[in-house]
Write a protein that holds these residues in place. Structure first.
Motif, mmCIF file in Angstrom:
data_model
loop_
_atom_site.group_PDB
_atom_site.id
_atom_site.type_symbol
_atom_site.label_atom_id
_atom_site.label_comp_id
_atom_site.label_asym_id
_atom_site.label_seq_id
_atom_site.Cartn_x
_atom_site.Cartn_y
_atom_site.Cartn_z
ATOM 1 N N PHE A 70 0.842 -1.196 0.000
ATOM 2 C CA PHE A 70 0.000 0.000 0.000
ATOM 3 C C PHE A 70 0.875 1.242 0.000
ATOM 4 C CE2 PHE A 70 -2.576 -3.292 2.100
ATOM 5 C CZ PHE A 70 -3.641 -3.334 1.195
ATOM 6 N N THR A 71 0.549 2.180 -0.876
ATOM 7 C CA THR A 71 1.283 3.436 -0.994
ATOM 8 C C THR A 71 0.370 4.604 -0.655
ATOM 9 O OG1 THR A 71 0.725 3.867 -3.314
ATOM 10 C CG2 THR A 71 2.566 2.364 -2.896
ATOM 11 N N GLY A 72 0.925 5.817 -0.744
ATOM 12 C CA GLY A 72 0.155 7.000 -0.402
ATOM 13 C C GLY A 72 -0.839 7.434 -1.460
ATOM 14 N N SER A 73 -0.758 6.884 -2.674
ATOM 15 C CA SER A 73 -1.706 7.222 -3.741
ATOM 16 C C SER A 73 -1.426 6.337 -4.942
ATOM 17 C CB SER A 73 -1.578 8.696 -4.160
ATOM 18 O OG SER A 73 -0.324 8.918 -4.808
ATOM 19 N N GLY A 74 -2.366 6.315 -5.869
ATOM 20 C CA GLY A 74 -2.133 5.611 -7.123
ATOM 21 C C GLY A 74 -1.009 6.235 -7.921
ATOM 22 N N GLY A 236 7.485 4.535 4.776
ATOM 23 C CA GLY A 236 6.583 5.334 5.596
ATOM 24 C C GLY A 236 5.511 4.488 6.248
ATOM 25 N N ALA A 237 4.778 5.120 7.169
ATOM 26 C CA ALA A 237 3.726 4.429 7.906
ATOM 27 C C ALA A 237 2.526 4.153 7.002
ATOM 28 C CB ALA A 237 3.290 5.273 9.104
ATOM 29 N N VAL A 238 1.904 3.007 7.197
ATOM 30 C CA VAL A 238 0.702 2.641 6.448
ATOM 31 C C VAL A 238 -0.503 3.307 7.102
ATOM 32 C CG1 VAL A 238 -0.785 0.730 5.739
ATOM 33 C CG2 VAL A 238 1.693 0.438 5.777
#
Length: 383
Positions: A70-74, A236-238
């Motif tokens: 999982f990332t911060g955005s597509g 980074g944090a999920v």
């Protein structure tokens, strides 16, 4: 005339937040706030929730849970997907090589290719916005190709791409294929892929959650900061509450996809027919049949796209215009330019799953009036 009745018709940019996602998001703020990497009880609880969400998303994508991050955005996922495939093996300084992309990829894919590759080869599209597999094969035959990218379907005009054919060509050449599936995840079966990108707010999840999936056998190395989070793929944090909400929204979207497809496809067909009939000097673009179910784009001569969006907003309709990647700048769509179709006065309609037929009918009544109003302001009449 001002109206207080609003209709959101920009689901191509962001689908409305699914009710199940909203409920999950609120609940997870209480139960899923801890760092899932910690060994105390709250951390273990968070880790269990994260594992459940990951397994759910992986099942929807046809992936193993350990292949999904999982990332911060597509957008971040797309950028990382391409750069990671261009990275050399650990401990080497191997040149990045060539990236093959379609001319209508998302701006994040094109930007990552331009940044990380020694050379970028753009495969052109036809007037419907689709690449020719033969042209893609010719590009793959060039020396030094390290990565290929092809979207599942175009995020502006909805035209599906021949991903299966291109994936087979890439496999023959041993080139990993990055598939930007942001427009289609949760709406259609996931196509063949080596590296896949998704975006939660496109399927009814909250914004701020992207998905990056990498097959175990694919040569891929993170290009960003070293971090143990998400298998090293996304530092980074999920944002666990948002991830949980995204997973449940994807389950709901997948479950209703077949029913939504029938209803939305019929409404888009109605829009295509009525716009072509009722709006003079207007061109409806994209494949009329082999397309995503919810998107339709058209362009009007003698109309400024920003002015038309503003006029439609005044009449109660939220629609998109310009490039789907940079609509706030109101730049002409690079996708429409690559297709060789009209770029002026562009309107992009994305029907959300909950759209009412009466709102679509009302839009089709107001649209010709809005176009005429904008043209009259520009002194263009008697069309």
């Amino acid at each position: 005339m001002e109206t207080t009745s609003r209709a959101y018709l920009d689901a191509g940019a962001a689908e409305l937040l699914a009710p199940v996602a909203r409920e999950a998001l609120l609940a997870a703020l209480d139960d899923g706030w801890a760092d899932p990497r910690r060994l105390y009880a709250e951390g273990r609880r968070a880790a269990l929730l994260l594992d459940t969400a990951r397994a759910s998303v992986a099942a929807a994508l046809g992936a193993h849970p350990d292949e999904v991050s999982f990332t911060g955005s597509g957008t971040l996922a797309a950028h990382a997907a391409v750069l990671g495939a261009l990275e050399g093996p650990p401990g080497t300084s191997r040149p990045a090589g060539t990236a093959v992309v379609s001319a209508v990829e998302h701006a994040a894919v094109l930007a990552a290719a331009a940044r990380g590759a020694r050379e970028v080869v753009e495969v052109p599209v036809d007037a419907l916005g689709r690449v020719d597999p033969a042209a893609y094969a010719a590009a793959l035959a060039l020396p030094g190709v390290r990565v290929a990218a092809l979207q599942s379907a175009n995020h502006e005009v909805g035209t599906r791409q021949p991903v299966a054919a291109v994936a087979a060509l890439c496999r023959e050449r041993g080139v990993p294929l990055v598939v930007d599936a942001c427009p289609s995840v949760g709406r259609e079966p996931v196509p063949d892929w080596d590296v896949l990108v998704g975006s939660a707010h496109k399927w009814g999840g909250p914004p701020g959650v992207g998905v990056l999936a990498v097959r175990r056998a694919v040569r891929w190395r993170p290009a960003g900061p070293d971090d143990e989070a998400e298998g090293g793929r996304a530092p980074g944090a999920v944002p666990l509450p948002s991830v949980l909400a995204a997973a449940l929204a994807l389950e709901a979207a997948t479950a209703s996809a077949a029913e939504d497809d029938v209803r939305l496809r019929a409404l888009v067909a109605l829009v295509r027919e009525r716009v072509a009939r009722d709006v003079p000097d207007c061109e409806v673009v994209g494949d009329p049949d082999d397309r995503l179910p919810h998107l339709v784009t058209f362009s009007c001569l003698y109309v400024d796209g920003e002015a038309l969006v503003t006029e439609l907003d005044r009449r109660g309709f939220a629609v998109g215009s310009g490039s789907a990647c940079a609509s706030s700048a109101q730049r002409p769509s690079s996708v429409l330019a690559a297709m060789g179709v009209l770029t002026h006065g562009n309107v992009r309609v994305g029907l959300p799953r909950t759209v009412r037929r009466e709102d679509v009918e009302r839009f089709l009544v107001e649209l010709p009036l809005a176009v005429r109003e904008v043209r009259e302001r520009l002194g263009v009449t008697a069309l």
